[in-house]
Design a protein around this motif. Structure first.
Motif, PDB file in Angstrom:
ATOM      1  N   THR A  85     171.444  85.380  46.988  1.00  0.00           N
ATOM      2  CA  THR A  85     172.602  85.829  46.438  1.00  0.00           C
ATOM      3  C   THR A  85     172.910  87.448  46.680  1.00  0.00           C
ATOM      4  O   THR A  85     174.133  87.787  47.034  1.00  0.00           O
ATOM      5  CB  THR A  85     172.462  85.964  44.661  1.00  0.00           C
ATOM      6  OG1 THR A  85     172.233  84.817  44.372  1.00  0.00           O
ATOM      7  CG2 THR A  85     173.615  86.478  43.968  1.00  0.00           C
ATOM      8  N   SER A  86     171.910  87.935  46.844  1.00  0.00           N
ATOM      9  CA  SER A  86     172.048  89.415  47.492  1.00  0.00           C
ATOM     10  C   SER A  86     172.869  89.819  48.623  1.00  0.00           C
ATOM     11  O   SER A  86     173.294  90.705  48.871  1.00  0.00           O
ATOM     12  CB  SER A  86     170.618  90.322  47.345  1.00  0.00           C
ATOM     13  OG  SER A  86     169.651  89.604  48.555  1.00  0.00           O
ATOM     14  N   ILE A  87     172.633  88.600  49.508  1.00  0.00           N
ATOM     15  CA  ILE A  87     173.268  88.954  51.149  1.00  0.00           C
ATOM     16  C   ILE A  87     174.314  87.769  51.159  1.00  0.00           C
ATOM     17  O   ILE A  87     174.797  87.382  52.088  1.00  0.00           O
ATOM     18  CB  ILE A  87     172.210  88.465  52.229  1.00  0.00           C
ATOM     19  CG1 ILE A  87     171.618  87.390  51.936  1.00  0.00           C
ATOM     20  CG2 ILE A  87     171.394  90.041  52.023  1.00  0.00           C
ATOM     21  CD1 ILE A  87     170.551  87.085  53.258  1.00  0.00           C
ATOM     22  N   ALA A 125     176.020  94.521  49.731  1.00  0.00           N
ATOM     23  CA  ALA A 125     175.419  95.303  48.743  1.00  0.00           C
ATOM     24  C   ALA A 125     174.142  96.012  49.019  1.00  0.00           C
ATOM     25  O   ALA A 125     173.713  97.085  48.228  1.00  0.00           O
ATOM     26  CB  ALA A 125     174.910  93.951  47.877  1.00  0.00           C
ATOM     27  N   TYR A 126     173.178  95.675  50.069  1.00  0.00           N
ATOM     28  CA  TYR A 126     172.244  96.644  50.612  1.00  0.00           C
ATOM     29  C   TYR A 126     172.612  98.005  50.785  1.00  0.00           C
ATOM     30  O   TYR A 126     172.065  99.028  50.507  1.00  0.00           O
ATOM     31  CB  TYR A 126     171.425  96.005  51.595  1.00  0.00           C
ATOM     32  CG  TYR A 126     170.565  94.957  50.970  1.00  0.00           C
ATOM     33  CD1 TYR A 126     169.364  95.196  50.631  1.00  0.00           C
ATOM     34  CD2 TYR A 126     170.793  93.559  51.076  1.00  0.00           C
ATOM     35  CE1 TYR A 126     168.484  93.933  50.096  1.00  0.00           C
ATOM     36  CE2 TYR A 126     170.260  92.451  50.412  1.00  0.00           C
ATOM     37  CZ  TYR A 126     169.182  92.694  49.951  1.00  0.00           C
ATOM     38  OH  TYR A 126     168.392  91.746  49.631  1.00  0.00           O
ATOM     39  N   ILE A 150     169.643 104.099  43.226  1.00  0.00           N
ATOM     40  CA  ILE A 150     168.269 103.464  43.493  1.00  0.00           C
ATOM     41  C   ILE A 150     167.444 104.400  44.159  1.00  0.00           C
ATOM     42  O   ILE A 150     166.153 104.452  44.054  1.00  0.00           O
ATOM     43  CB  ILE A 150     168.908 102.184  44.072  1.00  0.00           C
ATOM     44  CG1 ILE A 150     169.498 101.341  42.927  1.00  0.00           C
ATOM     45  CG2 ILE A 150     167.433 101.510  44.939  1.00  0.00           C
ATOM     46  CD1 ILE A 150     168.256 100.559  42.084  1.00  0.00           C
ATOM     47  N   PRO A 151     167.879 104.884  45.500  1.00  0.00           N
ATOM     48  CA  PRO A 151     166.873 105.725  46.206  1.00  0.00           C
ATOM     49  C   PRO A 151     166.187 106.719  45.502  1.00  0.00           C
ATOM     50  O   PRO A 151     164.953 107.068  45.711  1.00  0.00           O
ATOM     51  CB  PRO A 151     168.040 106.314  47.510  1.00  0.00           C
ATOM     52  CG  PRO A 151     168.896 105.186  47.638  1.00  0.00           C
ATOM     53  CD  PRO A 151     169.169 104.782  46.185  1.00  0.00           C
ATOM     54  N   ARG A 155     175.341  90.567  42.382  1.00  0.00           N
ATOM     55  CA  ARG A 155     174.674  90.927  43.712  1.00  0.00           C
ATOM     56  C   ARG A 155     174.109  92.033  43.601  1.00  0.00           C
ATOM     57  O   ARG A 155     173.054  92.273  44.329  1.00  0.00           O
ATOM     58  CB  ARG A 155     176.098  90.918  44.930  1.00  0.00           C
ATOM     59  CG  ARG A 155     176.742  89.620  45.024  1.00  0.00           C
ATOM     60  CD  ARG A 155     177.788  89.698  45.961  1.00  0.00           C
ATOM     61  NE  ARG A 155     177.314  90.172  47.203  1.00  0.00           N
ATOM     62  CZ  ARG A 155     178.161  91.055  47.864  1.00  0.00           C
ATOM     63  NH1 ARG A 155     179.351  91.348  47.461  1.00  0.00           N
ATOM     64  NH2 ARG A 155     177.853  91.569  49.137  1.00  0.00           N
ATOM     65  N   LEU A 156     174.617  93.139  42.928  1.00  0.00           N
ATOM     66  CA  LEU A 156     173.940  94.398  43.078  1.00  0.00           C
ATOM     67  C   LEU A 156     172.683  94.285  42.050  1.00  0.00           C
ATOM     68  O   LEU A 156     171.678  95.043  42.392  1.00  0.00           O
ATOM     69  CB  LEU A 156     174.999  95.491  42.247  1.00  0.00           C
ATOM     70  CG  LEU A 156     175.941  95.954  43.076  1.00  0.00           C
ATOM     71  CD1 LEU A 156     176.892  96.797  42.353  1.00  0.00           C
ATOM     72  CD2 LEU A 156     175.627  96.666  44.278  1.00  0.00           C
ATOM     73  N   LYS A 157     172.705  93.511  41.116  1.00  0.00           N
ATOM     74  CA  LYS A 157     171.403  93.411  40.252  1.00  0.00           C
ATOM     75  C   LYS A 157     170.275  92.688  41.169  1.00  0.00           C
ATOM     76  O   LYS A 157     169.205  93.224  41.049  1.00  0.00           O
ATOM     77  CB  LYS A 157     171.472  92.329  39.151  1.00  0.00           C
ATOM     78  CG  LYS A 157     172.372  93.251  37.748  1.00  0.00           C
ATOM     79  CD  LYS A 157     172.528  92.006  36.845  1.00  0.00           C
ATOM     80  CE  LYS A 157     173.180  92.711  35.587  1.00  0.00           C
ATOM     81  NZ  LYS A 157     173.625  91.331  34.707  1.00  0.00           N
ATOM     82  N   ASP A 158     170.684  91.657  41.822  1.00  0.00           N
ATOM     83  CA  ASP A 158     169.780  90.799  42.703  1.00  0.00           C
ATOM     84  C   ASP A 158     169.208  91.783  43.922  1.00  0.00           C
ATOM     85  O   ASP A 158     168.130  91.775  44.229  1.00  0.00           O
ATOM     86  CB  ASP A 158     170.369  89.684  43.297  1.00  0.00           C
ATOM     87  CG  ASP A 158     170.591  88.749  42.156  1.00  0.00           C
ATOM     88  OD1 ASP A 158     170.180  88.986  40.809  1.00  0.00           O
ATOM     89  OD2 ASP A 158     171.243  87.651  42.355  1.00  0.00           O
ATOM     90  N   THR A 159     170.241  92.463  44.485  1.00  0.00           N
ATOM     91  CA  THR A 159     169.761  93.401  45.446  1.00  0.00           C
ATOM     92  C   THR A 159     168.754  94.554  45.097  1.00  0.00           C
ATOM     93  O   THR A 159     167.818  94.820  45.690  1.00  0.00           O
ATOM     94  CB  THR A 159     171.068  94.013  46.057  1.00  0.00           C
ATOM     95  OG1 THR A 159     171.929  92.977  46.503  1.00  0.00           O
ATOM     96  CG2 THR A 159     170.631  95.002  47.332  1.00  0.00           C
TER      97      THR A 159
END
Lengths: 531, 299
Positions: free
Chosen positions: B37-39, B61-62, B71-72, B264-268
């Motif tokens: 999902t993330s990609i 998304a990454y 996140i970083p 997608r963002l959640k999964d990433t």
């Protein structure tokens, strides 16, 4: 000997480490402070510094420096923010009260929650300051709105502990029905105005255009009635039914609700209502829209952009529309539908605690009241002229990094909140002209729904319970609600027949056995105490 | 070893292998689904077409998650808190385990009882909170390092490891003139490396996954570790807009895809948060298993 000395040294370090870590000292008693008393004493002008609690989903900590500096310069008031994670806000709030580490002011806090803590004396009642020091806040409300606020958001003794955020009328209004009008035309039926026409239209589309026509549902059973409850002039809960002279009734046991259940059952049996309607996830819900299987939608005005966007992405004809002359469906054409209207304030706002000293309280009230003026509203929604916004044709418009479409730094990465809550994520009174520009569709629909102001459909009913009543009604609610939901679900999916008098009477008798009569009696009496 | 080739035995083997494979797939599927999902592109996510493999692959998304500060920043905080607290916890655990392993230490028993009692009766949340506040560690990295530094289970494990070092080695070193400190660093420490690796991993995993302590001790948004930020995103759905630029939020296409974008963002974000442990665990695994076995069978 040396060995023992080294070992003893280790042991000493260990003991010290233990003292700091594993073995916390004797349990400190979390003593609630004394019941809130109005701070008294001389008010001295000078620098004031207070601790402010805010939930992280409303936080814009990266822009707070601009905000804080301005407030400090204007009011000599330093705001020290503490951010509580929104997903565990209540836990952290409870801990802060239990350990006497709560702040002086809390922003965007839920009114019901704060009213509970107010019983322990942590929160300042604000009644006496409204007319004296919060005049601009009160001015934002009409007389009837203010009366409603004071009757519905206060505790049993009429004390107001939270200043709710005043919504602009331009940002609120009824939800409306959207239709894929081109598909209705292709199927040879007109866009519906009644629930029967909707049923016939969807069946025609199913027969002529698409074998799978479905109405997906988000957020469980309660949401499945959305829009249809207006059509059937009823509510899934306690409300004041205009068809019964404004009497307080429990909607699900009325004949109108039975007719609503019959209709929902018909949709379900005809495969028009999604079989998973009570358990659908967001992803399942949107999947049906993206597959082009959905033809009717109940949402806020302006939502068609999103609906058509989904169709565009799926390379399907973009035909979601609403018609200002045909915004709601009706089940009783002679009476028409009821309309939806939300309250004039949010269920959250600003609370002050008993930690404020008189000088601090005075300064905070001065700042809060200023924030409700036109100047204060613009400041909270747009920031500082020349720094975060400038006026173009008199209209505040974000500038620099606040409007930079390619900005990925913190300042540019919260466009959604910027739109809704301004650069500081917070306001006490929403600016009306700004809301009118930001939400043009609401203006159109509000103008079309002319009777809006006379409808109380979605406004919570205010109560003044005695302590005994409060406990008893909470006990009864659990049982009544549980039985009601169980039967509603059974009627929709056909396990019970909503057309059968025997099944309907069984439902009514179960509701009575659950204590519905006693429950309603308590609620009516508690509502009757509202002045 | 004689292999049992009977029918029953083979049936049991097939059943056990079958069950293991089934459990493996059931466990792996959510991970693969999250990764896929993330990609994947927005539309396949929106229409629920993602299974094990990505559809319309994109790393957008990454890029978004890693190029945004949220996140970083939380990632860095997590690494910092985990590294500092693991090092500190291992050091103080060793410091405590060594004397506890010495039979001639006169206070050994009372101190040991005192330690073991804390396994069953802790100070409680509110007293601990008050203690941390009174010593001035609130909203500081220190609140993640110093309180609760020692897990008694790890201490017991280390004591067993030290006890298992033959006393003759120690005596031999002392005969050669080694001091206690030299014995510890030159003789004991090299022989208990598997144990140190084991408890390091335990501590690191505990700190990396710790949500509760950072939640109660931090008040500044920029100091929250990954666990708190992820919980906000996954449970609350909040702050997702912070991953997006103004441009993305303003574009109709992004608004259209908001639901898919959030997923997608959640999964990433979830996958990014798993990476350090996924990288570290295989490296330390041999020590980890060895340490667990040795700690389990000897006492």
């Amino acid at each position: 000997m040396k060995n023992r000395a080294v070992i003893a040294l280790f042991a000493l370090v260990l003991a010290l480490t233990l003292a700091v870590t594993a073995c916390a000292g004797p349990a400190a008693t979390a003593t609630p402070t004394v019941p809130a008393a109005t701070p008294t004493g001389p008010v001295v002008r000078g620098p004031v510094s207070i601790d402010v609690v805010r939930s992280t989903n409303m936080s814009q900590s990266y822009s707070d420096d601009i905000f804080r500096n301005f407030v400090k310069e204007m009011f000599d008031l330093t705001l020290n923010y503490s951010y509580y994670p929104s997903s565990s806000f209540l836990e952290k709030l409870s801990l802060s009260f239990a350990t006497d580490s709560y702040g002086d002011m809390m922003e965007i806090v839920d009114i019901a929650t704060i009213n509970r803590y107010a019983k322990d004396g942590f929160i300042l009642p604000l009644n006496e300051y409204i007319d004296a020091k919060l005049t601009n806040y009160k001015k934002a409300y009409s007389e009837s709105e203010w009366d409603y606020l004071m009757s519905s958001q206060t505790d049993a003794s009429g004390k107001l502990f939270v200043l709710p955020v005043r919504m602009a009328s331009g940002s609120t209004g009824s939800n409306i029905f959207f239709y894929r009008s081109a598909q209705f035309e292709k199927a040879g039926v007109k866009v519906p105005t009644t629930v029967q026409e909707l049923y016939d239209g969807l069946m025609a589309i199913k027969a002529k255009l698409n074998p799978k026509v479905t109405m997906p549902n988000q957020w469980g059973l309660a949401n499945v009635y959305s829009g249809f409850d207006c059509a059937f002039r009823t509510q899934n809960g306690i409300w004041k039914d205009p068809d019964e002279g404004g009497r307080l009734v429990y909607g699900p046991v009325t004949d109108k609700f039975r007719q609503l259940l019959q209709y929902m059952n018909k949709l379900y049996e005809s495969d028009l209502l999604a079989k998973e309607f009570s358990t659908m996830s967001d992803q399942q819900f949107w999947k049906e829209y993206a597959a082009g299987n959905t033809y009717v939608c109940w949402r806020f005005p302006g939502f068609q952009v999103r609906l058509n966007g989904i169709l565009k992405a799926a390379k399907i004809e973009q035909d979601w529309e609403y018609d200002t002359g045909n915004l709601l469906l009706s089940a009783y054409p002679d009476k028409g539908p009821l309309q939806q209207r939300y309250g004039s304030f949010y269920s959250s706002g600003t609370a002050l605690t008993d930690k404020l000293e008189p000088a601090e309280l005075d300064r905070v009230l001065e700042y809060l009241d200023w924030s409700c003026t036109e100047e204060g509203q613009i400041f909270h929604e747009f920031g500082i002229e020349g720094e975060t916004y400038e006026r173009k044709d008199g209209i505040p418009t974000f500038i620099g990094k606040y409007s930079d479409a390619t900005e990925t730094s913190p300042a540019g990465s919260y466009y959604g909140n910027l739109q809704d809550y301004g650069p500081f994520g917070y306001f006490l009174v929403e600016n009306e002209p700004h809301a009118e520009r930001a939400y043009p569709d609401y203006q159109i629909t509000n103008a079309a729904l002319k009777d809006m102001e006379s409808m109380d459909l979605f406004i919570p009913i205010p109560y003044r319970f005695t302590p005994a009543e409060e406990t008893r009604q909470a006990e009864l609610y659990v049982v009544v609600d549980s039985v009601s939901k169980e039967y509603q679900l059974s009627f929709i999916v056909g396990q019970k027949d909503p057309n059968s008098d025997a099944d309907w009477n069984e439902f009514l008798s179960k509701m009575n056995a659950a204590g519905l009569e006693e429950y309603m009696t308590i609620l009516r009496e508690a509502n009757g105490r509202i002045p | 070893m004689i292999r049992d080739r009977s029918l029953t035995s083979r049936f049991i083997d097939i059943f056990v292998y079958g069950l293991s494979i089934f459990v493996f797939i059931v466990t792996l599927f959510p991970f693969l689904n999250i990764a896929a999902t993330s990609i994947s592109g927005n539309l396949p996510v929106l229409t629920g077409k993602i299974g094990f493999l990505p559809v319309e692959p994109t790393f957008e998304a990454y890029t978004r998650v890693l190029s945004n500060w949220l996140i970083p920043n939380a990632f860095f905080n997590s690494i910092l808190y985990t590294a500092l607290s693991t090092v500190y916890s291992v050091v103080v655990t060793l410091m405590m385990a060594y004397p506890m392993a010495k039979k001639d230490f006169v206070l050994r028993k009372p101190v040991w009882y005192m330690l073991v009692i804390t396994m069953y009766f802790s100070g409680g949340m509110i007293p601990t909170f008050l203690l941390v506040r009174e010593v001035g560690m609130m909203d500081s990295w220190m609140s993640q390092v110093f309180p609760l530094a020692i897990a008694i289970g790890n201490l017991i494990l280390m004591r067993i490891f030290i006890n298992n070092v033959p006393v003759e080695l120690e005596e031999s070193a002392k005969l050669d003139g080694a001091q206690e400190i030299t014995v510890f660093f030159r003789i004991i420490l090299p022989l208990i490396k598997p144990g140190i690796a084991t408890i390091s991993l335990y501590y690191a995993l505990w700190k990396w996954n710790d949500f509760f302590n950072p939640m109660i001790y931090f008040f500044s948004f920029e100091k929250f570790p990954l666990t708190v930020v992820l919980r906000e995103i996954v449970l609350q759905g909040s702050n997702v807009d912070k991953f997006m630029s103004a441009a993305q939020m303003a574009q109709p296409d992004t608004d259209i895809y908001m639901e898919a974008y959030v997923t997608r963002l959640k999964d990433t974000a979830l996958l990014v948060s798993m990476l350090p442990i996924l990288i570290v665990f295989p490296i330390l695994q041999k020590y980890f298993i060895k340490g667990m076995n040795e700690g389990a069978v000897k006492g």
